[in-house]
Design a protein around this motif. Structure first.
Motif, mmCIF file in Angstrom:
data_model
loop_
_atom_site.group_PDB
_atom_site.id
_atom_site.type_symbol
_atom_site.label_atom_id
_atom_site.label_comp_id
_atom_site.label_asym_id
_atom_site.label_seq_id
_atom_site.Cartn_x
_atom_site.Cartn_y
_atom_site.Cartn_z
ATOM 1 N N ASN A 1 9.623 6.175 17.945
ATOM 2 C CA ASN A 1 7.815 5.797 17.737
ATOM 3 C C ASN A 1 7.345 4.932 18.711
ATOM 4 O O ASN A 1 6.353 5.102 19.279
ATOM 5 N N GLU B 1 4.487 -6.251 14.613
ATOM 6 C CA GLU B 1 4.093 -6.876 13.538
ATOM 7 C C GLU B 1 3.895 -5.927 12.524
ATOM 8 O O GLU B 1 4.111 -6.254 11.208
ATOM 9 N N ASP B 2 3.501 -4.739 12.635
ATOM 10 C CA ASP B 2 3.340 -3.567 11.690
ATOM 11 C C ASP B 2 4.693 -3.246 11.171
ATOM 12 O O ASP B 2 4.870 -3.165 9.919
ATOM 13 N N LEU B 3 5.788 -3.319 11.864
ATOM 14 C CA LEU B 3 7.220 -3.042 11.426
ATOM 15 C C LEU B 3 7.645 -4.211 10.682
ATOM 16 O O LEU B 3 8.460 -4.197 9.582
ATOM 17 N N ALA C 1 1.269 -5.617 18.349
ATOM 18 C CA ALA C 1 0.805 -5.258 16.849
ATOM 19 C C ALA C 1 1.939 -4.164 16.530
ATOM 20 O O ALA C 1 1.857 -4.428 15.187
ATOM 21 N N ASP C 2 2.402 -3.605 17.235
ATOM 22 C CA ASP C 2 3.278 -2.592 16.504
ATOM 23 C C ASP C 2 4.494 -3.152 15.961
ATOM 24 O O ASP C 2 5.128 -2.737 14.966
ATOM 25 N N LYS D 1 4.704 5.401 22.070
ATOM 26 C CA LYS D 1 3.563 4.645 22.310
ATOM 27 C C LYS D 1 3.848 4.107 23.785
ATOM 28 O O LYS D 1 2.792 4.019 24.379
ATOM 29 N N LEU E 1 10.066 2.014 4.214
ATOM 30 C CA LEU E 1 9.541 2.239 5.420
ATOM 31 C C LEU E 1 8.720 3.519 5.387
ATOM 32 O O LEU E 1 9.616 4.693 5.465
ATOM 33 N N ARG F 1 6.381 -5.922 8.401
ATOM 34 C CA ARG F 1 5.876 -5.761 7.071
ATOM 35 C C ARG F 1 6.888 -5.231 6.364
ATOM 36 O O ARG F 1 6.937 -5.577 4.953
ATOM 37 N N PHE F 2 7.819 -4.582 6.841
ATOM 38 C CA PHE F 2 8.709 -3.693 6.151
ATOM 39 C C PHE F 2 10.264 -4.404 6.109
ATOM 40 O O PHE F 2 11.218 -3.710 5.960
#
Length: 479
Positions: free
Chosen positions: A428, A444-446, A441-442, A432, A231, A448-449
């Motif tokens: 983080n 969803e970004d996490l 969406a934040d 935000k 990450l 991915r890892f």
């Protein structure tokens, strides 16, 4: 041959742990986005907040009703007798009367300001509900990563327990052949007992973290997908605290809601002041009565009966000028003024808190970036220090206490590294949220890892450090 204890041995021993530590089937693993979706669907606090929002919306039509026509209708059945002393006469009447009344406010300043206050209150409720929804995003992430943190902590604690068990076995072997005294065995036994107790606590913390996840989502979860060590750990963008504070001042949902709270208080003050103003209404009424039994008796004893319907229409204006109400209106004005002051000061306090939180979280994220790298390097240094201490112990320049302390330092470094990773992720998201930009969406970004086959007992260390530990083990076996 020197047999040095390394992370590789401990990891291997911990991975082959007791049955209660076995992982659930991979198909049962839950990801971060799914946890959030389940929280949205099942969280009781969110459902309560939604109901509160829907209820708060009704203040607008309720206030608007005071400016709209008011129509009422009714009927009455009466039997009335009226007697006069002079001249001597009496009246009697019985029948049914139907009536309708219409009132249309023309000038009602207090009700107009009440509508304005209600609209501000409704907007405030909408923003507070949005803040609750946004907070659920953070709560989902906190609950999710609390489980992963607890699992990684348990894995490190199990590895530490295995390392201490290995050290105890070596101490017993050395004692049996006369290379050490009983003190080394007792020290190693104490270290192992302490590690075992810590492992039991860590196991309970995992179960507690899973239970908190159940409370949030009202669903049981067998296991979760873990976060990979690749990450990206980067400084916030933009890396300028002032820019984040400016964004928070414009977009922080709770701060925006407090602005509407002040607006509502201002309109309420105007409403109370308008209690001194006159009111003007247009009124209309209609009556129709069935007078089928109406009698008149005069002083001479003669009587006359009248029958038939009576119909009456009225239309006009009604002006009301308040003069004195016992001081009620003046008291309400003073109260509203203080409520306005209260809401303004609460908004200012919240603004300062948002600024502080935003700046603190910006510093925290930057510190976490450095912490992750530093803690990673600490693991490498602690591993080297442990191996050197074990060699010293084998040749007699170090004692068993030095070895146990080096082991504790190593696994403490491992836990600190993982804690720094999860602190970075959550800080983080908190930054935000403070800025008002946190969204699904934040998550969803996490996601991915996330690693679907994540095994805490094997993956609580970065792959390169685990390989380095294995290499160290192979080299140690060459002695």
């Amino acid at each position: 041959m020197l047999r040095r204890l390394s992370l590789a041995i401990a990891i291997a021993a911990a991975s082959a742990g007791p049955a209660w530590a076995e992982e659930a089937p991979l198909s049962a693993k839950t990801d971060l986005v799914t946890v959030y979706q389940e929280a949205v669907a099942n969280n009781a606090d969110l459902a309560a907040a939604r109901a509160n929002y829907e209820a708060s919306r009704e203040v607008v039509p309720q206030a608007r009703a005071g400016l709209l026509p008011n129509l009422s209708a009714g009927a009455s059945m009466n039997d009335t007798r009226t007697e006069l002393d002079s001249p001597s006469a009496s009246f009697s009447r019985s029948g049914t009367v139907y009536q309708a009344n219409l009132t249309q406010p023309i000038f009602r300043a207090d009700r107009w300001f009440q509508l304005q206050a209600a609209e501000a209150t409704s907007e405030q409720a909408a923003l507070e509900f949005s803040a609750t929804q946004q907070n659920l995003i953070l709560q989902s992430a906190e609950a999710y990563f609390a489980v992963l943190r607890a699992q990684d902590n348990l894995a490190a604690t199990k590895a530490e327990e295995a390392a201490f068990k290995r050290q105890l076995d070596q101490a017993n072997e050395r004692f049996d052949v006369g290379l050490s005294d009983k003190t080394d065995v007792l020290e190693a036994q104490a270290g192992y007992d302490s590690a075992r107790a810590n492992r039991l606590i860590a196991q309970r913390q995992v179960e507690d973290a899973f239970q908190a996840l159940v409370t949030l989502t009202n669903r049981d979860h067998g296991s979760l997908e873990g976060i990979v060590h690749t990450l990206p750990v980067l400084a916030p963008t933009p890396n300028d605290a002032t820019a984040w504070v400016d964004t928070a001042a414009k977009q922080n949902l709770n701060l925006l809601a407090s602005n509407y709270a002040v607006d509502a208080a201002e309109e309420t003050l105007r409403q109370r002041k308008a209690g001194h103003a006159p009111t003007l209404d247009a009124v209309a009424s209609y009556q129709k009565g069935d007078n089928d039994a109406m009698g008149f008796t005069n002083s001479l004893g003669s009587s006359t009966r009248i029958s038939g319907d009576v119909e009456q229409r009225t239309i006009g204006l009604q002006l009301n000028i308040p003069i004195y109400s016992g001081g009620l209106t003046s008291s309400q004005v003073r109260e509203s003024y203080q409520r306005l002051t209260q809401s303004e000061q609460q908004r200012e306090s919240l603004r300062r808190q948002v600024v502080q939180n935003t700046r603190d979280l910006h510093r925290a994220v930057n510190t976490d970036v450095e912490q992750v790298q530093a803690r990673r390097q600490t693991i490498i240094s602690s591993q080297s220090a442990l191996e050197a201490t074990e060699i010293g112990y084998q040749v007699g320049t170090r004692n068993i206490v030095d070895v146990l302390d080096a082991q504790r330092q190593l696994y403490s470094s491992v836990r600190d590294y993982n804690n720094a990773r999860y602190d970075y992720i959550l800080n983080n998201l908190r930054l935000k949220q403070a800025a008002g930009t946190l969204s699904p969406a934040d998550l969803e970004d996490l996601a991915r890892f996330l690693k679907s086959d994540y095994d805490p007992d094997k993956d609580f260390l970065p792959p390169d450090l685990a390989k380095a530990a294995e290499a160290s083990l192979r080299n140690s076996q060459d002695y």
